[in-house]
Scaffold this motif. Structure first.
Motif, PDB file in Angstrom:
ATOM      1  N   ASP A 133       0.840  -1.196   0.000  1.00 50.16           N
ATOM      2  CA  ASP A 133       0.000   0.000   0.000  1.00 50.16           C
ATOM      3  C   ASP A 133       0.876   1.246   0.000  1.00 50.16           C
ATOM      4  N   HIS A 134       0.798   2.013  -1.101  1.00 55.88           N
ATOM      5  CA  HIS A 134       1.517   3.279  -1.240  1.00 55.88           C
ATOM      6  C   HIS A 134       0.536   4.426  -1.454  1.00 55.88           C
ATOM      7  N   LEU A 135      -0.693   4.273  -1.004  1.00 57.56           N
ATOM      8  CA  LEU A 135      -1.750   5.264  -1.196  1.00 57.56           C
ATOM      9  C   LEU A 135      -1.334   6.636  -0.686  1.00 57.56           C
ATOM     10  N   SER A 136      -1.637   7.650  -1.480  1.00 55.38           N
ATOM     11  CA  SER A 136      -1.513   9.045  -1.074  1.00 55.38           C
ATOM     12  C   SER A 136      -0.098   9.434  -0.638  1.00 55.38           C
ATOM     13  N   ASN A 137       0.812   9.358  -1.590  1.00 58.32           N
ATOM     14  CA  ASN A 137       2.163   9.870  -1.433  1.00 58.32           C
ATOM     15  C   ASN A 137       2.424  10.801  -2.608  1.00 58.32           C
ATOM     16  N   LYS A 138       3.669  11.037  -2.923  1.00 60.54           N
ATOM     17  CA  LYS A 138       4.033  11.879  -4.055  1.00 60.54           C
ATOM     18  C   LYS A 138       5.006  11.134  -4.961  1.00 60.54           C
ATOM     19  N   LEU A 139       4.776   9.830  -5.103  1.00 56.34           N
ATOM     20  CA  LEU A 139       5.655   8.992  -5.902  1.00 56.34           C
ATOM     21  C   LEU A 139       5.487   9.317  -7.376  1.00 56.34           C
TER      22      LEU A 139
ATOM     23  N   LEU B  25      -2.958  -4.403  -3.704  1.00 58.69           N
ATOM     24  CA  LEU B  25      -2.009  -3.457  -4.289  1.00 58.69           C
ATOM     25  C   LEU B  25      -2.699  -2.100  -4.386  1.00 58.69           C
ATOM     26  N   ILE B  26      -2.108  -1.086  -3.754  1.00 59.67           N
ATOM     27  CA  ILE B  26      -2.698   0.248  -3.800  1.00 59.67           C
ATOM     28  C   ILE B  26      -1.598   1.258  -4.102  1.00 59.67           C
ATOM     29  N   PHE B  27      -1.687   1.850  -5.305  1.00 61.91           N
ATOM     30  CA  PHE B  27      -0.785   2.917  -5.728  1.00 61.91           C
ATOM     31  C   PHE B  27      -1.547   4.223  -5.941  1.00 61.91           C
ATOM     32  N   SER B  28      -2.803   4.280  -5.553  1.00 63.36           N
ATOM     33  CA  SER B  28      -3.664   5.431  -5.806  1.00 63.36           C
ATOM     34  C   SER B  28      -3.119   6.712  -5.199  1.00 63.36           C
ATOM     35  N   GLN B  29      -3.491   7.838  -5.846  1.00 62.44           N
ATOM     36  CA  GLN B  29      -3.174   9.181  -5.374  1.00 62.44           C
ATOM     37  C   GLN B  29      -1.671   9.439  -5.273  1.00 62.44           C
ATOM     38  N   ASN B  30      -0.979   9.172  -6.377  1.00 66.36           N
ATOM     39  CA  ASN B  30       0.434   9.492  -6.525  1.00 66.36           C
ATOM     40  C   ASN B  30       0.596  10.212  -7.862  1.00 66.36           C
ATOM     41  N   ASN B  31       1.796  10.264  -8.386  1.00 61.21           N
ATOM     42  CA  ASN B  31       2.074  10.904  -9.666  1.00 61.21           C
ATOM     43  C   ASN B  31       2.732   9.920 -10.628  1.00 61.21           C
ATOM     44  N   LEU B  32       2.277   8.673 -10.621  1.00 57.06           N
ATOM     45  CA  LEU B  32       2.884   7.633 -11.437  1.00 57.06           C
ATOM     46  C   LEU B  32       2.485   7.792 -12.901  1.00 57.06           C
ATOM     47  N   VAL B  33       3.372   7.361 -13.794  1.00 61.26           N
ATOM     48  CA  VAL B  33       3.157   7.505 -15.233  1.00 61.26           C
ATOM     49  C   VAL B  33       3.525   6.207 -15.953  1.00 61.26           C
ATOM     50  N   GLY B  34       3.094   6.117 -17.205  1.00 59.57           N
ATOM     51  CA  GLY B  34       3.482   5.007 -18.065  1.00 59.57           C
ATOM     52  C   GLY B  34       2.551   3.823 -17.953  1.00 59.57           C
ATOM     53  N   PRO B  35       2.918   2.745 -18.648  1.00 57.19           N
ATOM     54  CA  PRO B  35       2.065   1.556 -18.670  1.00 57.19           C
ATOM     55  C   PRO B  35       2.102   0.787 -17.352  1.00 57.19           C
TER      56      PRO B  35
ATOM     57  N   ASN C  71      -2.599  -8.818 -13.337  1.00 58.29           N
ATOM     58  CA  ASN C  71      -3.837  -9.021 -14.097  1.00 58.29           C
ATOM     59  C   ASN C  71      -5.063  -9.007 -13.197  1.00 58.29           C
ATOM     60  N   THR C  72      -4.888  -9.161 -11.900  1.00 52.72           N
ATOM     61  CA  THR C  72      -6.016  -9.327 -10.983  1.00 52.72           C
ATOM     62  C   THR C  72      -6.470  -8.034 -10.311  1.00 52.72           C
ATOM     63  N   PHE C  73      -5.728  -6.947 -10.454  1.00 56.23           N
ATOM     64  CA  PHE C  73      -6.064  -5.723  -9.729  1.00 56.23           C
ATOM     65  C   PHE C  73      -7.017  -4.845 -10.524  1.00 56.23           C
ATOM     66  N   GLU C  74      -7.901  -4.174  -9.804  1.00 55.15           N
ATOM     67  CA  GLU C  74      -8.932  -3.323 -10.399  1.00 55.15           C
ATOM     68  C   GLU C  74      -8.417  -1.894 -10.544  1.00 55.15           C
ATOM     69  N   THR C  75      -9.221  -1.047 -11.170  1.00 63.36           N
ATOM     70  CA  THR C  75      -8.845   0.353 -11.401  1.00 63.36           C
ATOM     71  C   THR C  75      -8.615   1.121 -10.103  1.00 63.36           C
TER      72      THR C  75
END
Length: 155
Positions: A64-70, A87-97, A105-109
């Motif tokens: 869980d990396h929710l709400s950082n500035k990655l 797996l939580i990468f929400s609310q960051n500044n990630l880019v690319g594919p 393949n199992t994680f949702e939006t």
């Protein structure tokens, strides 16, 4: 009789550093915590890239990396985490594919919300040419109850 020395537990299975006001880069050395099963770094101010060394945490079940500035891309090495259930990468500044092999393949939006630069499955934003390999074909199958389910396979 001499004093007894206290033993320190050397194997941690869960680390929760959420909401601590941490900032700066996530240290590469965190990838050396090979027995860890849960890592929560959410709600801090971590910057920089997600360390590739996190791909070494093959016992990891929750990340869980929710709400950082990655920033930057999600390292393809994270597809080595075949036990990953959360797996939580929400609310960051990630880019690319977004990697889409194995567990990815199992994680949702909702695992990626708030990263306007991300593209590819499961998001509706498609990647431009040259940003990543072609995505697997989506197929529909019916389960025993007659309901339809999407799954992905290598064709």
């Amino acid at each position: 009789m001499g004093p007894e020395l206290a033993r320190t537990l050397l194997i941690f299975t869960a680390i929760d550093f959420s909401s601590n006001g941490f900032h700066g880069k996530i240290p590469e050395a965190i990838g050396e915590l090979c027995a860890i099963q849960m890592l929560n770094l959410s709600h801090n101010s971590f910057t920089g890239h997600i360390p590739q060394s996190l791909g070494n945490l093959v016992q990891l079940e929750s990340l869980d990396h929710l709400s950082n500035k990655l920033s930057g891309r999600i390292p393809s090495q994270l597809t080595n985490l075949t036990f990953l259930e959360v797996l939580i990468f929400s609310q960051n500044n990630l880019v690319g594919p977004i990697p889409y092999e194995k567990q990815f393949n199992t994680f949702e939006t909702d695992s990626y919300q708030g990263n306007l630069g991300l593209c590819g499955f499961p998001l509706t934003k498609q990647c431009g040419s040259g940003e990543g390999p072609e995505q697997p074909a989506k197929m529909i199958r019916e389960d025993d109850g007659g309901s339809r389910k999407a799954f992905f396979g290598d064709l």
